[in-house]
Design a protein around this motif. Structure first.
Motif, PDB file in Angstrom:
ATOM      1  N   LEU A 199      40.126 -36.751 -34.530  1.00  0.00           N
ATOM      2  CA  LEU A 199      39.715 -35.900 -35.488  1.00  0.00           C
ATOM      3  C   LEU A 199      38.090 -36.036 -35.319  1.00  0.00           C
ATOM      4  O   LEU A 199      37.668 -34.842 -35.556  1.00  0.00           O
ATOM      5  CB  LEU A 199      40.035 -36.557 -36.882  1.00  0.00           C
ATOM      6  CG  LEU A 199      41.580 -36.428 -37.042  1.00  0.00           C
ATOM      7  CD1 LEU A 199      41.798 -37.112 -38.445  1.00  0.00           C
ATOM      8  CD2 LEU A 199      41.888 -35.107 -37.000  1.00  0.00           C
ATOM      9  N   TRP A 200      37.567 -36.963 -35.021  1.00  0.00           N
ATOM     10  CA  TRP A 200      36.107 -36.883 -35.073  1.00  0.00           C
ATOM     11  C   TRP A 200      35.359 -36.129 -33.769  1.00  0.00           C
ATOM     12  O   TRP A 200      34.614 -35.443 -33.910  1.00  0.00           O
ATOM     13  CB  TRP A 200      35.302 -38.335 -34.877  1.00  0.00           C
ATOM     14  CG  TRP A 200      35.356 -39.223 -36.122  1.00  0.00           C
ATOM     15  CD1 TRP A 200      36.116 -40.461 -36.219  1.00  0.00           C
ATOM     16  CD2 TRP A 200      34.868 -38.911 -37.511  1.00  0.00           C
ATOM     17  NE1 TRP A 200      35.901 -40.790 -37.711  1.00  0.00           N
ATOM     18  CE2 TRP A 200      35.196 -39.808 -38.411  1.00  0.00           C
ATOM     19  CE3 TRP A 200      34.271 -37.649 -37.941  1.00  0.00           C
ATOM     20  CZ2 TRP A 200      35.007 -39.950 -39.734  1.00  0.00           C
ATOM     21  CZ3 TRP A 200      34.005 -37.632 -39.469  1.00  0.00           C
ATOM     22  CH2 TRP A 200      34.260 -38.828 -40.042  1.00  0.00           C
ATOM     23  N   PRO A 259      41.067 -45.983 -42.667  1.00  0.00           N
ATOM     24  CA  PRO A 259      42.189 -45.498 -43.386  1.00  0.00           C
ATOM     25  C   PRO A 259      42.869 -46.641 -43.979  1.00  0.00           C
ATOM     26  O   PRO A 259      43.439 -46.718 -45.043  1.00  0.00           O
ATOM     27  CB  PRO A 259      43.181 -45.051 -42.122  1.00  0.00           C
ATOM     28  CG  PRO A 259      42.414 -44.600 -40.842  1.00  0.00           C
ATOM     29  CD  PRO A 259      41.005 -45.540 -41.183  1.00  0.00           C
ATOM     30  N   GLU A 281      33.483 -36.015 -44.456  1.00  0.00           N
ATOM     31  CA  GLU A 281      34.453 -37.160 -44.372  1.00  0.00           C
ATOM     32  C   GLU A 281      35.816 -36.548 -45.220  1.00  0.00           C
ATOM     33  O   GLU A 281      36.789 -37.204 -44.726  1.00  0.00           O
ATOM     34  CB  GLU A 281      33.635 -38.372 -45.409  1.00  0.00           C
ATOM     35  CG  GLU A 281      32.319 -38.875 -44.707  1.00  0.00           C
ATOM     36  CD  GLU A 281      31.101 -37.887 -44.708  1.00  0.00           C
ATOM     37  OE1 GLU A 281      31.318 -37.171 -45.342  1.00  0.00           O
ATOM     38  OE2 GLU A 281      30.307 -38.219 -43.949  1.00  0.00           O
ATOM     39  N   GLU A 322      36.881 -33.688 -44.773  1.00  0.00           N
ATOM     40  CA  GLU A 322      37.761 -33.114 -43.765  1.00  0.00           C
ATOM     41  C   GLU A 322      38.378 -33.816 -42.935  1.00  0.00           C
ATOM     42  O   GLU A 322      39.517 -33.594 -42.693  1.00  0.00           O
ATOM     43  CB  GLU A 322      36.632 -32.014 -43.064  1.00  0.00           C
ATOM     44  CG  GLU A 322      37.297 -31.020 -41.972  1.00  0.00           C
ATOM     45  CD  GLU A 322      37.829 -29.841 -42.898  1.00  0.00           C
ATOM     46  OE1 GLU A 322      37.590 -29.748 -44.102  1.00  0.00           O
ATOM     47  OE2 GLU A 322      38.638 -29.295 -42.258  1.00  0.00           O
ATOM     48  N   THR A 323      38.004 -34.876 -42.239  1.00  0.00           N
ATOM     49  CA  THR A 323      38.494 -35.708 -41.582  1.00  0.00           C
ATOM     50  C   THR A 323      39.571 -36.601 -42.223  1.00  0.00           C
ATOM     51  O   THR A 323      40.730 -36.641 -41.912  1.00  0.00           O
ATOM     52  CB  THR A 323      37.633 -36.883 -40.919  1.00  0.00           C
ATOM     53  OG1 THR A 323      36.420 -36.334 -40.243  1.00  0.00           O
ATOM     54  CG2 THR A 323      38.240 -37.933 -39.939  1.00  0.00           C
ATOM     55  N   ILE A 348      37.633 -41.534 -45.589  1.00  0.00           N
ATOM     56  CA  ILE A 348      37.438 -42.219 -44.238  1.00  0.00           C
ATOM     57  C   ILE A 348      35.778 -42.042 -43.950  1.00  0.00           C
ATOM     58  O   ILE A 348      35.452 -40.777 -43.859  1.00  0.00           O
ATOM     59  CB  ILE A 348      38.217 -41.593 -43.178  1.00  0.00           C
ATOM     60  CG1 ILE A 348      39.661 -41.883 -43.401  1.00  0.00           C
ATOM     61  CG2 ILE A 348      37.804 -41.926 -41.857  1.00  0.00           C
ATOM     62  CD1 ILE A 348      40.564 -41.314 -42.543  1.00  0.00           C
ATOM     63  N   GLN A 360      48.334 -35.139 -40.699  1.00  0.00           N
ATOM     64  CA  GLN A 360      49.148 -35.614 -39.434  1.00  0.00           C
ATOM     65  C   GLN A 360      49.864 -37.005 -40.139  1.00  0.00           C
ATOM     66  O   GLN A 360      51.141 -36.771 -39.416  1.00  0.00           O
ATOM     67  CB  GLN A 360      48.099 -36.200 -38.488  1.00  0.00           C
ATOM     68  CG  GLN A 360      47.419 -35.104 -37.673  1.00  0.00           C
ATOM     69  CD  GLN A 360      46.371 -35.625 -36.808  1.00  0.00           C
ATOM     70  OE1 GLN A 360      46.481 -36.805 -36.534  1.00  0.00           O
ATOM     71  NE2 GLN A 360      45.705 -34.451 -35.885  1.00  0.00           N
ATOM     72  N   LEU A 418      42.523 -34.111 -42.511  1.00  0.00           N
ATOM     73  CA  LEU A 418      43.154 -33.831 -41.162  1.00  0.00           C
ATOM     74  C   LEU A 418      44.232 -34.991 -40.893  1.00  0.00           C
ATOM     75  O   LEU A 418      45.296 -35.069 -40.404  1.00  0.00           O
ATOM     76  CB  LEU A 418      42.303 -33.473 -40.311  1.00  0.00           C
ATOM     77  CG  LEU A 418      41.775 -32.182 -40.420  1.00  0.00           C
ATOM     78  CD1 LEU A 418      40.593 -32.110 -39.342  1.00  0.00           C
ATOM     79  CD2 LEU A 418      42.668 -31.119 -40.270  1.00  0.00           C
ATOM     80  N   TYR A 419      43.562 -36.186 -41.409  1.00  0.00           N
ATOM     81  CA  TYR A 419      44.142 -37.443 -40.964  1.00  0.00           C
ATOM     82  C   TYR A 419      45.325 -37.674 -41.673  1.00  0.00           C
ATOM     83  O   TYR A 419      46.547 -37.942 -41.267  1.00  0.00           O
ATOM     84  CB  TYR A 419      43.171 -38.753 -41.296  1.00  0.00           C
ATOM     85  CG  TYR A 419      43.612 -40.192 -40.824  1.00  0.00           C
ATOM     86  CD1 TYR A 419      43.136 -40.483 -39.314  1.00  0.00           C
ATOM     87  CD2 TYR A 419      44.483 -40.924 -41.318  1.00  0.00           C
ATOM     88  CE1 TYR A 419      43.539 -41.666 -38.960  1.00  0.00           C
ATOM     89  CE2 TYR A 419      44.760 -42.058 -41.010  1.00  0.00           C
ATOM     90  CZ  TYR A 419      44.568 -42.644 -39.516  1.00  0.00           C
ATOM     91  OH  TYR A 419      44.854 -43.620 -38.986  1.00  0.00           O
ATOM     92  N   GLN A 443      35.816 -32.408 -34.758  1.00  0.00           N
ATOM     93  CA  GLN A 443      34.754 -31.984 -35.773  1.00  0.00           C
ATOM     94  C   GLN A 443      33.745 -31.920 -34.931  1.00  0.00           C
ATOM     95  O   GLN A 443      32.765 -30.857 -35.169  1.00  0.00           O
ATOM     96  CB  GLN A 443      34.865 -33.033 -36.960  1.00  0.00           C
ATOM     97  CG  GLN A 443      35.948 -33.047 -37.751  1.00  0.00           C
ATOM     98  CD  GLN A 443      35.675 -33.073 -39.215  1.00  0.00           C
ATOM     99  OE1 GLN A 443      34.589 -32.124 -39.698  1.00  0.00           O
ATOM    100  NE2 GLN A 443      35.720 -34.106 -39.924  1.00  0.00           N
TER     101      GLN A 443
END
Lengths: 200, 380
Positions: free
Chosen positions: B183-184, A121, A150, A152-153, A113, A160, A156-157, B187
């Motif tokens: 999420l952004w 996504p 990126e 990390e996001t 992402i 979930q 996490l995305y 962070q």
């Protein structure tokens, strides 16, 4: 440039220079090397390039590179069907396969992402991943994604998204094996501290 | 620490210049635009990998050359260090320590520490908040190399989050993928909170040092304060509350952020208030008083870096010494003595107190060439 090389050679150098990690000097060296080889060898190279491009596509299940509708890993009868490892790119599958430690299957996202690059996504293979994750046979999904911003996001995305279906884990980040604590850089060390665990 | 040798190749207007530093003070004298500041800039690059004069590496490479190279030999208490930085027009950089390329720029920082003081530094007082943030970050990177990584990560999240907000705005859809925005936000708040805490901690250590220097130079009559004003308003004695507070303030500004399509909350909007006797320094006082303030900040910076790393850093005085009156020149001289290796640029030697020329080596700089100047004692 074009006056230095004769026309066909210039075209070859130019094409080679488009490859990642190849600058003008390397391109010239490769081109001159190709010219010195016997024609049969150059033909074999040209055919290999075309064949690979025409025959290698994506696996319809995991999106890893495959010459068939599905890849060797998805077709392999002896692999663990209950575990999926999610990676950004086919390169990561190759790296993990080289360890010969992982016996489960994969899912290749096709990127991370990154709004700056226009990747959300919807541009990743997430719908297919959800379908796979919701199958009752799946017991664990391992997220093996680079620890960049990126990555990390994305981690996490997906976490979930998949939590309702099954157990989701992520790989640990820390010190390289055989490495000395004293020589580890601060970022790695800080990360390793964050991911510390209880001694069994 | 002591910079023993510097070799500039195709850097700015230097084709190939090798310099051996033989004295604690080096004075570079020459007319404008001959390359005096370029040499100091090379040292600044080795120290911070940044230049306060440009952000494009193209500007640093000699016209017509593809790459520039800065090579240095540095003596530290722990031993000798070889540093090399190669710059390309394309912006690609290769940094080497002991002839071995470092994987990340972070690994290059922390070998050479330097405090830069130029006439541009008056913008610390007169300029906008951005000037003060840049200064703050520059000091922090030297004290805590890890901060360079943290800041870069924060800026990356900020860019991504802004790109996301722009996409929402261009599609006229504030409800586009709220899960991704969360999420952004997380962070940005996680990294932003760390940036805020480190800035806060550093300013707390710097303030008493700056106050002492300021009183010494101004003759005890004025009271200086450096007040950190983070954009995320929060009681910084309670760090564990900072993250939720950051998120809450982002929530409050959500509608404004959507309409302006940019991030309105976070340390990228921090300010440092410099005040003298409770009056903002920008409005207070003459140019001389503002110079006193900047000098006090720079001396505090020098002292703090020495305290933290345990060795005196280099001092780079770019065209600024002649602007100080004799009293301030002497204060500065007393502070640095021969402990801090100092590189000084000037257009003429006449404005210097004679004491500056003791233990100094003088080079004339002309069109990218250095030549040694024999000191005439009567010059002072």
């Amino acid at each position: 440039m074009s006056t230095v090389y004769t026309r066909p050679l210039a075209r070859l150098v130019e094409q080679l220079q488009k490859l990642p990690g190849v600058g003008p000097k390397t391109a010239q060296r490769l081109a001159l090397h190709i010219l010195k080889r016997p024609e049969s060898e150059v033909q074999a190279l040209a055919h290999a390039l075309l064949d690979a491009k025409q025959q290698v596509g994506q696996c319809s299940i995991c999106f890893h590179l495959a010459a068939e509708p599905t890849c060797e890993i998805c077709r392999a009868p002896n692999r663990d069907e209950a575990t999926l490892c999610v990676v950004a790119d086919s390169r990561d599958v190759i790296a993990l396969e080289k360890t010969r430690e992982y016996r489960g299957k994969y899912h290749v996202l096709g990127g991370l992402i990154s709004p700056m690059d226009g990747i959300g996504p919807d541009q990743l293979t997430l719908q297919a991943l959800i379908r796979r994750a919701s199958q009752p046979a799946i017991q664990e999904i391992i997220l093996a994604i680079n620890p960049s911003i990126e990555g990390e996001t994305t981690t996490l995305y997906i976490g979930q998204l998949l939590k309702p279906f099954t157990r989701v884990t992520r790989i640990a980040f820390g010190l390289p094996m055989g490495g000395d604590l004293e020589y580890a850089d601060e970022v790695t060390l800080a990360r390793a501290l964050e991911g510390r665990r209880e001694l069994d | 620490m002591y910079l023993e040798q510097l070799h500039l190749q195709n850097f700015r207007n230097y084709q190939d210049q090798f310099v051996v530093f033989g004295a604690p003070k080096t004075i570079l004298v020459g007319a404008n635009a001959q390359g005096k500041s370029n040499l100091l800039e090379a040292v600044e690059l080795l120290s911070t990998l940044r230049s306060h004069r440009t952000s494009r590496d193209r500007d640093l490479v000699l016209d017509g050359a593809p790459t520039a190279q800065i090579t240095a030999q540095l003596r530290r208490d722990s031993g000798s260090v070889d540093l090399r930085l190669a710059l390309q027009i394309s912006g690609r950089r290769t940094a080497m320590v002991h002839s071995e390329a470092v994987k990340r720029q972070l690994d290059f920082l922390g070998y050479l520490n330097a405090v830069q003081f130029s006439s541009l530094d008056l913008d610390l007082v007169r300029g906008g908040p951005g000037e003060r943030r840049t200064w703050l970050d520059g000091v922090l990177i030297q004290l805590e190399p890890l901060y360079a990584h943290l800041l870069q990560q924060y800026q990356q999240v900020l860019k991504q989050r802004n790109a996301f907000l722009k996409r929402q705005r261009s599609l006229n859809n504030p409800n586009l993928d709220p899960a991704q925005l969360v999420l952004w936000n997380q962070q940005l708040a996680t990294l932003g909170a760390r940036v805020i805490q480190r800035r806060h901690r550093m300013l707390n250590r710097l303030e008493p040092l700056a106050q002492t220097w300021h009183q010494a130079i101004s003759g005890q009559t004025e009271h200086l304060s450096l007040e950190y004003e983070p954009n995320v308003r929060h009681d910084l004695t309670q760090p564990e509350q900072l993250f939720p507070e950051f998120l809450a303030q982002m929530q409050t500004k959500a509608i404004a952020e959507y309409h302006q399509a940019t991030s309105l909350v976070g340390p990228h909007r921090d300010e440092v208030n410099l005040t003298i006797n409770q009056t903002p320094a920008r409005q207070y006082g003459s140019q001389g008083q503002q110079r006193t303030l900047v000098l006090a900040l720079k001396l505090a910076e020098l002292q703090l870096i020495e305290e933290v790393i345990g060795e005196p850093p280099l001092l780079l005085l770019d065209d600024v010494l002649a602007e100080l009156d004799l009293n301030r020149q002497n204060q500065l001289l007393d502070a640095i003595q021969d402990r801090f290796q100092t590189l000084i640029t000037t257009t003429h030697l006449g404005a210097f107190d004679a004491k500056w020329l003791q233990s100094a080596e003088v080079f004339a700089v002309e069109s990218g060439y250095l030549s040694a100047v024999a000191l005439n004692p009567s010059l002072g």
